[in-house]
Structure formats: structure tokens, C-alpha cells
Design a protein around this motif. Structure first.
Motif, PDB file in Angstrom:
ATOM      1  N   LYS A   5     -23.774   0.506  73.003  1.00  0.00           N
ATOM      2  CA  LYS A   5     -24.579   1.671  72.718  1.00  0.00           C
ATOM      3  C   LYS A   5     -24.213   2.099  71.390  1.00  0.00           C
ATOM      4  O   LYS A   5     -24.886   2.813  70.570  1.00  0.00           O
ATOM      5  N   TRP A  10     -28.717  -2.852  68.924  1.00  0.00           N
ATOM      6  CA  TRP A  10     -29.169  -2.239  70.122  1.00  0.00           C
ATOM      7  C   TRP A  10     -30.175  -0.682  69.681  1.00  0.00           C
ATOM      8  O   TRP A  10     -31.057  -0.567  70.052  1.00  0.00           O
ATOM      9  N   LYS A  11     -29.457  -0.113  68.730  1.00  0.00           N
ATOM     10  CA  LYS A  11     -30.165   1.028  68.040  1.00  0.00           C
ATOM     11  C   LYS A  11     -31.445   0.882  67.451  1.00  0.00           C
ATOM     12  O   LYS A  11     -32.328   1.502  67.550  1.00  0.00           O
ATOM     13  N   ARG A  14     -34.073   0.067  70.105  1.00  0.00           N
ATOM     14  CA  ARG A  14     -34.721   1.259  70.789  1.00  0.00           C
ATOM     15  C   ARG A  14     -35.643   1.849  69.893  1.00  0.00           C
ATOM     16  O   ARG A  14     -36.836   2.404  70.313  1.00  0.00           O
ATOM     17  N   ALA A  51     -28.137  -5.233  76.109  1.00  0.00           N
ATOM     18  CA  ALA A  51     -27.034  -4.390  76.637  1.00  0.00           C
ATOM     19  C   ALA A  51     -26.663  -5.358  78.098  1.00  0.00           C
ATOM     20  O   ALA A  51     -25.248  -5.303  78.392  1.00  0.00           O
TER      21      ALA A  51
END
Length: 118
Positions: A5, A10-11, A14, A51
């Protein structure tokens, strides 16, 4: 390693999910189970596989899931071009998506290279 996270890759993935969901809201209703469903499933798999890869026990396993994410980015890129070809996306919307895909691709490739060195 920190939590997945905390990863920029990963950000950014998203953010790409949000861009695709926003863009596909305007597609024709008859595409809900066609290209819209395909693009949404594809984009969801990108941060999900990042993830999942981070939750694996070995670098080899992690890299495998990062490669799946990268494949999904290429798939999404093609679907975006097809959407433009079918006049579901404007040039401006396509470019917005492509910029976000490129940002994700650069971060993901860097993350893959990091894991290859472990």
C-alpha cells in the motif's frame, strides 16, 4: 519491505482504475458486457496482481505476478486504442488513459528490475 500500500506503482495503478471507470461510464449500454466489462476487469487486475505478488514468499513468485500486471497494462492499452477506433473515447480521453498507463508501466518495470536484483 514496506506494505504494498506504500508503493507508488500500486498507488498509480489505483489512479488508473479510477480513470478507466470514469471513461467507461459513457460507453453505449450494449457494451456493458463487452469492452466495458473487459476493460474494467483488466484494470482491476493491475493493482490486484501487484498486491498479490507482494504477498508471495519468493522474488520469483513476486515477479510472476508483476509480469501479469504488466501484461494487463498492455491489454488495457490495446482496448483503449480499440475504444478510440470505435468512437467510444475522444482523442483527449485516450491520451489521458495512455499517460496514466505509461506512468504505471515505468513504475512497474522499475519494480520488476528491483525484484530481479534480489
Amino acid at each position: 519491505m514496506k506494505s504494498y500500500k506504500d508503493l507508488d506503482v500500486w498507488k498509480e495503478a489505483r489512479k488508473l482504475v479510477a480513470v478507466i471507470y470514469e471513461s467507461t461510464q459513457k460507453y453505449p449500454n450494449e457494451e456493458i458486457y463487452g469492452i466495458v466489462n473487459q476493460m474494467r476487469r483488466c484494470v482491476i487486475s493491475i493493482p490486484s496482481n501487484i498486491a498479490e505478488g507482494c504477498g508471495r514468499q519468493s522474488s520469483k513468485e513476486t515477479i510472476h505476478f508483476l509480469y501479469i500486471s504488466r501484461g494487463s497494462l498492455y491489454e488495457l492499452e490495446t482496448q483503449s486504442f480499440l475504444s478510440k477506433d470505435l468512437n467510444f473515447l475522444s482523442e483527449e480521453e485516450l491520451n489521458k488513459i495512455l499517460v496514466q498507463i505509461e506512468a504505471c508501466m515505468k513504475l512497474l518495470n522499475g519494480f520488476i528490475n528491483y525484484y530481479k536484483k534480489l
